[in-house]
Design an enzyme around this catalytic site. Structure first.
Site, PDB file in Angstrom:
ATOM      1  N   GLY A   9     -67.677  49.307  11.313  1.00 37.48           N
ATOM      2  CA  GLY A   9     -67.558  47.894  10.989  1.00 37.48           C
ATOM      3  C   GLY A   9     -66.131  47.419  11.065  1.00 37.48           C
ATOM      4  N   GLY A  10     -65.211  48.323  11.433  1.00 40.37           N
ATOM      5  CA  GLY A  10     -63.810  47.970  11.582  1.00 40.37           C
ATOM      6  C   GLY A  10     -63.442  47.705  13.030  1.00 40.37           C
ATOM      7  CG  ASP A  12     -58.844  51.159  14.485  1.00 38.86           C
ATOM      8  OD1 ASP A  12     -58.145  50.471  15.254  1.00 38.86           O
ATOM      9  OD2 ASP A  12     -58.452  51.550  13.374  1.00 38.86           O
ATOM     10  CB  SER A  13     -65.422  52.098  14.996  1.00 36.70           C
ATOM     11  OG  SER A  13     -65.756  50.991  14.185  1.00 36.70           O
ATOM     12  CB  CYS A 101     -65.729  61.983   5.094  1.00 37.79           C
ATOM     13  SG  CYS A 101     -66.883  60.777   5.786  1.00 37.79           S
ATOM     14  CB  CYS A 198     -65.001  54.908   1.335  1.00 37.98           C
ATOM     15  SG  CYS A 198     -65.915  56.469   1.370  1.00 37.98           S
TER      16      CYS A 198
END
Length: 365
Positions: A9-10, A12-13, A101, A198
């Site tokens: 959702g950012g 970069d991705s 993660c 997060c």
């Protein structure tokens, strides 16, 4: 190549997925739901993987014209990241949940499912570079040193690197990525970067840990074992910390004192002068190699002990399941539980979790 683009959702991705599409790959977007708290909302730049993030990822996928799915990995995330974080703090160590993660979720659980579904690679917006060498794929630092994320990717294995795709690795700066996102019409072009942990979106790690671990008062000791203060819970402290120390006995030299050690069994915190934070040796056994493994023996390398720390020249020794590192100049304030990532120039050799530290300053100094 069939590519599964992990879309947080950012910005970069989203740009990474767009570049994968431009490269002619067959791309499918996926957002990982890592929390079962249905009302989880994003607060400024705190946290990630929220409702808003999932919606932002979907809008980006729609604009790119690629299929998009949300996969529920909340149970795996709870077991492998959150519970690990709690147990490490309970044991008096300082864990890095982003490392766990990447190790357990993004490049284990996600990659495993991707391969089962016939994808060739998982694409993410990490800033790191992959190089195909004579002995297999290598993980290297990104072109933009300020955004380099090779440290938190140091847990990747050779098998995982073979199925990984980092389209942003050679991008000269984050500003270039944001400009590209704006040009493409992506609504996340100016979205702030997430930070902090997060699953603790309000940033109150101390309060969150007190609720999960429990807060019990205990003694603060100096290096000689004398009581110099009290604390409200040892879990709230980490090696190198200066703030939050409620000391009733001033140091004889009048200088500030820092946390040197956390002892969960006795519920005590040990403090001392800044000089005592100097660490002459670190070692650990929970290690992995990013590509070819070094043979047992010693070798020169650079070692990084935090995501934004400078790499330090060092001599590493591998003997069976143990890794020991002696830096040319002492590390400053190393805590058990932190991750040490070893480099050969820009190439990541591998990593280990620090289990033991040796002070460069003897107790009677």
């Amino acid at each position: 190549m069939r590519v599964l683009a992990a879309m947080s959702g950012g910005v970069d991705s989203a740009v990474a997925a767009a570049r994968a599409v431009d490269a002619g790959h067959d791309v499918v977007g996926v957002h990982l739901a890592l929390s079962r708290a249905g009302g989880t909302l994003r607060t400024g730049s705190r946290g990630c993987c929220t409702i808003e993030d999932a919606l932002d990822a979907r809008r980006a996928a729609d604009l790119l014209g690629i299929p998009f799915y949300v996969w529920d990995f909340s149970e795996r995330f709870r077991d492998d990241v959150i519970e690990d974080f709690i147990s490490e703090y309970r044991a008096g160590r300082t864990p890095n949940p982003c490392m766990r993660c990447n190790e357990k979720i993004k490049f284990a659980a996600l990659l495993e499912r991707a391969l089962e579904l016939g994808f060739d690679a998982v694409c993410t917006g990490h800033y790191a570079t992959l190089v195909d060498g004579r002995e297999g794929r290598e993980l290297h630092r990104a072109s933009d040193e300020a955004k380099d994320q090779s440290y938190v990717l140091g847990v990747l294995t050779a098998e995982q690197l073979a199925h990984t795709y980092f389209p942003l690795g050679t991008t000269p700066s984050k500003a270039v990525v944001r400009a590209e996102a704006a040009e493409r019409g992506l609504t996340v072009a100016q979205k702030p970067d997430s930070h902090d942990i997060c699953f603790i979106p309000d940033g109150d790690t101390r309060g969150w840990l007190a609720e999960k671990v429990g807060a019990e008062q205990g003694d603060v000791l100096d290096r000689d074992g004398a009581v110099v203060g009290r604390h409200e819970g040892a879990h709230a402290f980490t090696v190198g910390q200066r703030r939050g120390l409620q000391l009733g006995v001033p140091a004889s030299d009048g200088k500030p004192r820092f946390v040197l050690e956390v002892r969960p069994v006795s519920n005590t915190v040990v403090v001392g002068p800044k000089d005592a934070l100097a660490t002459a040796e670190i070692s650990g056994e929970r290690h992995s190699w990013a590509g070819r493994a070094p043979a047992d023996g010693t070798f020169d390398c650079h070692v990084q002990i935090r995501a934004h720390a400078d790499p330090v020249p060092a001599r590493a020794a591998v003997h069976g399941g143990s890794v020991t590192v002696v830096p040319e100049d002492p590390f400053d304030g190393v805590a058990p539980g932190q991750t040490a990532v070893l480099y050969d120039g820009t190439r990541v050799i591998g990593q280990f979790t620090i289990a033991r530290t040796v002070s460069a300053v003897p107790l009677d100094a």
